[in-house]
Design an enzyme around this catalytic site. Structure first.
Site, short mmCIF file in Angstrom:
data_model
loop_
_atom_site.label_atom_id
_atom_site.label_comp_id
_atom_site.label_asym_id
_atom_site.label_seq_id
_atom_site.Cartn_x
_atom_site.Cartn_y
_atom_site.Cartn_z
N ASP A 1 -8.68 -8.01 -17.96
CA ASP A 1 -8.94 -8.98 -19.02
C ASP A 1 -7.61 -9.43 -19.61
O ASP A 1 -6.91 -8.65 -20.25
CB ASP A 1 -9.82 -8.33 -20.09
CG ASP A 1 -10.12 -9.24 -21.27
OD1 ASP A 1 -9.65 -10.40 -21.27
OD2 ASP A 1 -10.81 -8.79 -22.20
N HIS B 224 0.81 -1.21 0.00
CA HIS B 224 0.00 0.00 0.00
C HIS B 224 0.85 1.27 0.00
O HIS B 224 0.42 2.32 -0.49
CB HIS B 224 -0.93 0.00 1.22
CG HIS B 224 -2.20 0.76 1.00
ND1 HIS B 224 -2.26 2.01 0.44
CD2 HIS B 224 -3.49 0.43 1.26
CE1 HIS B 224 -3.51 2.43 0.38
NE2 HIS B 224 -4.28 1.49 0.86
#
Length: 439
Positions: A381, A148
């Site tokens: 994708d 993070h």
């Protein structure tokens, strides 16, 4: 669900031309330094057919060329300042297989078994880790972990979309903005807001709070709750019912207000206790001039709506929603500028440390919310279609919620709510009631 690790190795950026220097670095911004210093893990599931591992690996190596930070390491410059070393040391790439079909393991509910679908989050030097787990039916689960400190959810989701583009042979678009030096203090610092006790605290107070840290409790259960589009519409109408001619509250504000009240009721807290929510606020659209959406790094501060338990439960839903709305609205351009000034001056002078802490396992009487409702996580994708499911890994921190778009794809929302097991029955009983709290 038995998972067998087939291989684990480091992969590095794939440069088609002359590689850049590996001795440069990017200084951390004040927003990077004040965020959570921890690895976050997410999980994707894909139905067959799926691309071979080698194609997904090559796409990742190409994406690392554009997002070099992920292939580097956290370190220090010659002055002891924390930086991201652009040394191309690479990311961890794990290949695994499961002994069952995906349907036998589904639906993925929040449980410790999810931890086997991504690399460990402990003592990790790599800033990104990937695990590809193949099931006997041909389905693929991708476990992804990221540090993070390097980037917030907005930036990380942009990287994931870029990874998919690279796998499909496309150029990464849009390109990330890497300049973290754009957050400079004003010539005459102006502290319009209080930041000590909000984003920062003294070291002694931090050490005291760490001494009180609870270990992960087996009593904490992560419960997944699904809110339909119709329920959300009714909830939003009820939350906004006292707004008059003003703009209705957002679905997020309305749902969060409802959950705040339900969780507080389920916890059985004293009416005189204070309770607050920690809400992430994206600064890209709030700073003036606006920071491009392509900015890569952390650009988040937090809103902290706070009230007494008795007031939260006694007053109707619109009251809690207004508390949340007003607290978020306060984190505006002036607030971000005030923070930048404070972080570059007072925070250094007084040797303050961030309040953001992933080592706490019990947040009660407070709540923290990570909303992933606007991130394009479902757009990853690899060449055979988008994932049919996406979720966070197993984070049993009591009171730390995740809000994500449901994989149903109709605008409904899934919420992951970690609570003590003995508080769960009441939560389940009232979580779909719009009126029970007011009886």
């Amino acid at each position: 669900m038995k998972i067998k690790i087939e291989s684990s190795r480091i992969i590095k950026p794939f440069y088609e031309h002359t590689p850049p220097s590996t001795t440069s670095h990017i200084p951390l911004s004040v927003f990077d330094k004040v965020t959570y210093e921890a690895q976050i893990a997410i999980i994707y599931a894909y139905h067959p057919p799926t691309p071979p591992n080698i194609a997904i690996e090559l796409g990742l190596r190409k994406a690392l060329v554009v997002y070099r930070e992920w292939g580097g390491r956290l370190g220090e410059d010659e002055h002891g300042n924390r930086v991201i070393l652009l040394n191309d040391e690479g990311v961890r790439f794990v290949e695994a297989s499961a002994s069952s079909t995906l349907d036998q393991a589904m639906p993925f509910k929040p449980s410790p078994s999810l931890l086997s679908l991504h690399p460990s989050l402990k003592d990790v030097k790599e800033l990104v880790q990937v695990q590809l787990t193949r099931f006997t039916c041909g389905s693929l689960v991708v476990g992804f972990t990221a540090h993070h400190t390097v980037a917030d959810g907005h930036s990380t989701s942009n990287f994931l979309v870029a990874w998919g583009q690279a796998c499909r042979g496309l150029k990464v678009n849009p390109l990330p903005l890497h300049d973290r030096s754009i957050f400079t203090p004003r010539n005459s610092p102006l502290f319009e807001y209080q930041h000590k006790g909000v984003e920062y605290m003294s070291k002694s107070k931090k050490e005291h709070s760490l001494n009180e840290v609870h270990h992960i409790s087996e009593d904490v259960v992560v419960h997944k709750v699904h809110f339909t589009v119709q329920f959300l519409a009714n909830l939003k109408a009820k939350a906004s019912s006292m707004n008059g001619n003003n703009k209705p509250y957002s679905t997020f504000e309305s749902l969060l207000a409802h959950l705040w009240r339900v969780i507080t009721k389920a916890r059985g807290l004293s009416g005189f206790e204070s309770t607050q929510i920690r809400i992430s606020v994206n600064g890209r659209t709030r700073l003036n001039p606006k920071v491009p959406n392509e900015y890569f790094g952390n650009l988040v501060l937090w809103a902290f709506p706070t009230t007494k338990v008795k007031e939260l439960l006694r007053e109707p839903l619109p009251h809690a929603t207004k508390l949340i709305h007003d607290a978020i609205a306060k984190v505006n351009n002036n607030y971000f500028r005030s923070f930048i000034d404070f972080a570059n001056t007072k925070a250094k002078e007084e040797d303050l440390v961030p309040t953001a802490d992933m080592n706490k396992y019990i947040l009660c009487p407070n709540i923290e919310v990570d909303s992933w409702l606007r991130f394009p996580f479902y757009d990853l994708d690899f060449g055979t279609g988008c994932p049919y499911m996406f979720m966070p890994s197993y984070f049993p921190t009591e009171g730390m919620m995740f809000l994500i778009p449901s994989f149903v794809g109709d605008g409904s929302i899934d919420v992951f709510v970690p609570l003590f097991e003995d508080k769960l029955p009441l939560f389940k009983k009232i979580c779909y009631s719009l009126d029970l709290l007011e009886d």
